[in-house]
Design a protein around this motif. Structure first.
Motif, PDB file in Angstrom:
ATOM      1  N   ALA A   1      27.100  26.239   6.558  1.00 32.04           N
ATOM      2  CA  ALA A   1      26.160  25.452   5.757  1.00 32.04           C
ATOM      3  C   ALA A   1      26.806  24.207   5.168  1.00 32.04           C
ATOM      4  O   ALA A   1      26.118  23.218   4.885  1.00 32.04           O
ATOM      5  N   ALA A   2      28.124  24.234   4.977  1.00 32.39           N
ATOM      6  CA  ALA A   2      28.821  23.095   4.356  1.00 32.39           C
ATOM      7  C   ALA A   2      29.043  21.937   5.318  1.00 32.39           C
ATOM      8  O   ALA A   2      29.352  20.821   4.887  1.00 32.39           O
ATOM      9  N   MET A   3      28.883  22.167   6.604  1.00 33.63           N
ATOM     10  CA  MET A   3      29.140  21.125   7.595  1.00 33.63           C
ATOM     11  C   MET A   3      27.952  20.175   7.736  1.00 33.63           C
ATOM     12  O   MET A   3      26.811  20.539   7.456  1.00 33.63           O
ATOM     13  N   VAL A   4      28.277  18.959   8.149  1.00 30.49           N
ATOM     14  CA  VAL A   4      27.256  17.984   8.535  1.00 30.49           C
ATOM     15  C   VAL A   4      27.591  17.498   9.942  1.00 30.49           C
ATOM     16  O   VAL A   4      28.750  17.589  10.369  1.00 30.49           O
ATOM     17  N   PRO A   5      26.601  16.988  10.680  1.00 32.02           N
ATOM     18  CA  PRO A   5      26.844  16.643  12.082  1.00 32.02           C
ATOM     19  C   PRO A   5      27.963  15.642  12.318  1.00 32.02           C
ATOM     20  O   PRO A   5      28.661  15.719  13.336  1.00 32.02           O
ATOM     21  N   ASP A   6      28.158  14.689  11.390  1.00 31.32           N
ATOM     22  CA  ASP A   6      29.153  13.652  11.650  1.00 31.32           C
ATOM     23  C   ASP A   6      30.524  13.950  11.039  1.00 31.32           C
ATOM     24  O   ASP A   6      31.428  13.121  11.118  1.00 31.32           O
ATOM     25  N   ALA A   7      30.720  15.121  10.442  1.00 32.80           N
ATOM     26  CA  ALA A   7      32.037  15.494   9.930  1.00 32.80           C
ATOM     27  C   ALA A   7      32.908  15.965  11.096  1.00 32.80           C
ATOM     28  O   ALA A   7      32.454  16.713  11.966  1.00 32.80           O
ATOM     29  N   GLU A   8      34.157  15.528  11.113  1.00 28.87           N
ATOM     30  CA  GLU A   8      35.061  15.857  12.218  1.00 28.87           C
ATOM     31  C   GLU A   8      35.816  17.163  11.992  1.00 28.87           C
ATOM     32  O   GLU A   8      36.394  17.714  12.932  1.00 28.87           O
ATOM     33  N   ALA A   9      35.841  17.647  10.753  1.00 33.14           N
ATOM     34  CA  ALA A   9      36.555  18.882  10.429  1.00 33.14           C
ATOM     35  C   ALA A   9      36.037  19.409   9.106  1.00 33.14           C
ATOM     36  O   ALA A   9      35.353  18.701   8.350  1.00 33.14           O
ATOM     37  N   LEU A  10      36.385  20.660   8.827  1.00 34.85           N
ATOM     38  CA  LEU A  10      36.025  21.292   7.566  1.00 34.85           C
ATOM     39  C   LEU A  10      37.294  21.744   6.853  1.00 34.85           C
ATOM     40  O   LEU A  10      38.161  22.385   7.461  1.00 34.85           O
ATOM     41  N   PHE A  11      37.404  21.408   5.563  1.00 33.97           N
ATOM     42  CA  PHE A  11      38.475  21.948   4.735  1.00 33.97           C
ATOM     43  C   PHE A  11      37.880  22.947   3.754  1.00 33.97           C
ATOM     44  O   PHE A  11      36.941  22.633   3.030  1.00 33.97           O
ATOM     45  N   ILE A  12      38.441  24.170   3.747  1.00 37.31           N
ATOM     46  CA  ILE A  12      38.030  25.208   2.803  1.00 37.31           C
ATOM     47  C   ILE A  12      39.156  25.392   1.799  1.00 37.31           C
ATOM     48  O   ILE A  12      40.247  25.834   2.149  1.00 37.31           O
ATOM     49  N   SER A  13      38.888  25.039   0.558  1.00 35.42           N
ATOM     50  CA  SER A  13      39.917  25.082  -0.469  1.00 35.42           C
ATOM     51  C   SER A  13      40.006  26.449  -1.122  1.00 35.42           C
ATOM     52  O   SER A  13      39.047  27.219  -1.122  1.00 35.42           O
ATOM     53  N   CYS A  14      41.169  26.713  -1.699  1.00 32.11           N
ATOM     54  CA  CYS A  14      41.471  27.863  -2.561  1.00 32.11           C
ATOM     55  C   CYS A  14      42.296  28.920  -1.841  1.00 32.11           C
ATOM     56  O   CYS A  14      41.864  29.490  -0.822  1.00 32.11           O
ATOM     57  N   THR A  15      43.473  29.190  -2.396  1.00 31.02           N
ATOM     58  CA  THR A  15      44.365  30.197  -1.831  1.00 31.02           C
ATOM     59  C   THR A  15      43.873  31.616  -2.106  1.00 31.02           C
ATOM     60  O   THR A  15      44.361  32.564  -1.495  1.00 31.02           O
ATOM     61  N   ALA A  16      42.920  31.757  -3.017  1.00 27.40           N
ATOM     62  CA  ALA A  16      42.370  33.093  -3.306  1.00 27.40           C
ATOM     63  C   ALA A  16      41.405  33.557  -2.227  1.00 27.40           C
ATOM     64  O   ALA A  16      41.220  34.763  -2.025  1.00 27.40           O
ATOM     65  N   LEU A  17      40.756  32.631  -1.545  1.00 25.67           N
ATOM     66  CA  LEU A  17      39.748  32.994  -0.557  1.00 25.67           C
ATOM     67  C   LEU A  17      40.372  33.661   0.669  1.00 25.67           C
ATOM     68  O   LEU A  17      41.431  33.252   1.144  1.00 25.67           O
ATOM     69  N   ARG A  18      39.675  34.624   1.218  1.00 26.28           N
ATOM     70  CA  ARG A  18      40.118  35.286   2.448  1.00 26.28           C
ATOM     71  C   ARG A  18      39.559  34.535   3.663  1.00 26.28           C
ATOM     72  O   ARG A  18      38.981  35.119   4.578  1.00 26.28           O
ATOM     73  N   SER A  19      39.771  33.237   3.666  1.00 25.35           N
ATOM     74  CA  SER A  19      39.160  32.386   4.688  1.00 25.35           C
ATOM     75  C   SER A  19      40.047  32.157   5.902  1.00 25.35           C
ATOM     76  O   SER A  19      39.537  31.904   6.995  1.00 25.35           O
TER      77      SER A  19
END
Length: 259
Positions: A190-208
């Motif tokens: 859901a956080a992505m948009v069509p013209d974004a080349e990459a996604l950064f997911i922040s936070c070292t707590a997340l199990r991402s």
């Protein structure tokens, strides 16, 4: 009881220069549930060990509370193999590194471990995104708007074009660690948009980090997370070049990109 005679061996054991060839220091928050497990999976190996120190931290996750960790960094670094050298030290808090400043984090850690390279999650993420050849990105954080705002300024200040910035509104990093991986995948898509080349997911707590390949398949573009970026940079700074495609596209990139 008959006395037992104990003899001193005549053999003089020979010593290796180090018990383990390469050594990474990891400074984590007292409340952290995730970083050590991610580094155990992505970084630790027979010839490379990860040594951890924890520093005091109290929720909620606000810029003011995050800044309180700065004077604790020197003492945390000093607990990592005292009087012995490390190949690199990672401070595993993305939002604190942003509000304290990468340079200030490095100075505090090197006050205890002079000359040791220091890795922070946001700067590692910038290096990773550049190495992937991306400039226009989407960002997902678990934080509140207040804590996310400095991060938006940080990435924009490093020359990245932010197409969309989404935050989930959490204040407690222990709850952030409990977000289900399936929910992280859903939020990432859901956080992505069509013209974004990459996604950064922040936070070292997340199990991402563990679900990066699934997210990359879903969005068709590279994904960088805080722990993935620091693991990649720490490995490359230690001279470990082996590609780990099971952890996503970033883990296939070479050392020159991590410098």
């Amino acid at each position: 009881m008959t006395a037992i005679r104990i003899e001193r061996a005549t053999l003089v054991p020979q010593l290796d220069p180090r018990a383990v060839a390469r050594r990474i220091g990891l400074i984590v928050l007292a409340t952290d549930h995730t970083t050590e497990q991610d580094f155990r999976r992505m970084v630790a190996r027979e010839d490379l060990a990860v040594y951890t120190a924890r520093i005091a931290y109290e929720n909620p996750t606000t810029p003011d509370n995050l800044r309180l960790m700065q004077p604790r960094l020197k003492d945390g670094a000093a607990l990592l193999l005292p009087d012995e050298s490390l190949d690199v030290i990672c401070y595993s808090c993305t939002s604190a590194s942003v509000v304290i400043g990468d340079g200030q984090v490095e100075a505090a850690i090197q006050a205890a471990k002079p000359g040791t390279p220091v890795v922070t999650p946001p700067l590692a993420a910038v290096a990773g995104l550049r190495a992937l050849g991306t400039r226009r990105i989407s960002i997902l954080t678990p934080y509140t708007v207040e804590t996310s705002t400095p991060m938006a300024a940080y990435f924009a200040g490093h020359g990245l074009d932010i197409a969309r910035f989404t935050c989930l509104g959490f204040e407690d990093d222990r709850e952030m660690a409990r977000i289900k991986p399936a929910s992280l995948i859903e939020a990432a898509v859901a956080a992505m948009v069509p013209d974004a080349e990459a996604l950064f997911i922040s936070c070292t707590a997340l199990r991402s980090a563990a679900v990066v390949p699934e997210i990359e398949r879903a969005i068709g573009r590279p994904v960088v997370t805080s722990n993935l970026a620091t693991a990649w940079q720490c490995l490359r700074l230690c001279g470990v070049e082996a590609a780990r495609p099971e952890w996503g596209r970033l883990m296939g990139l070479p050392a020159r990109a991590a410098a």
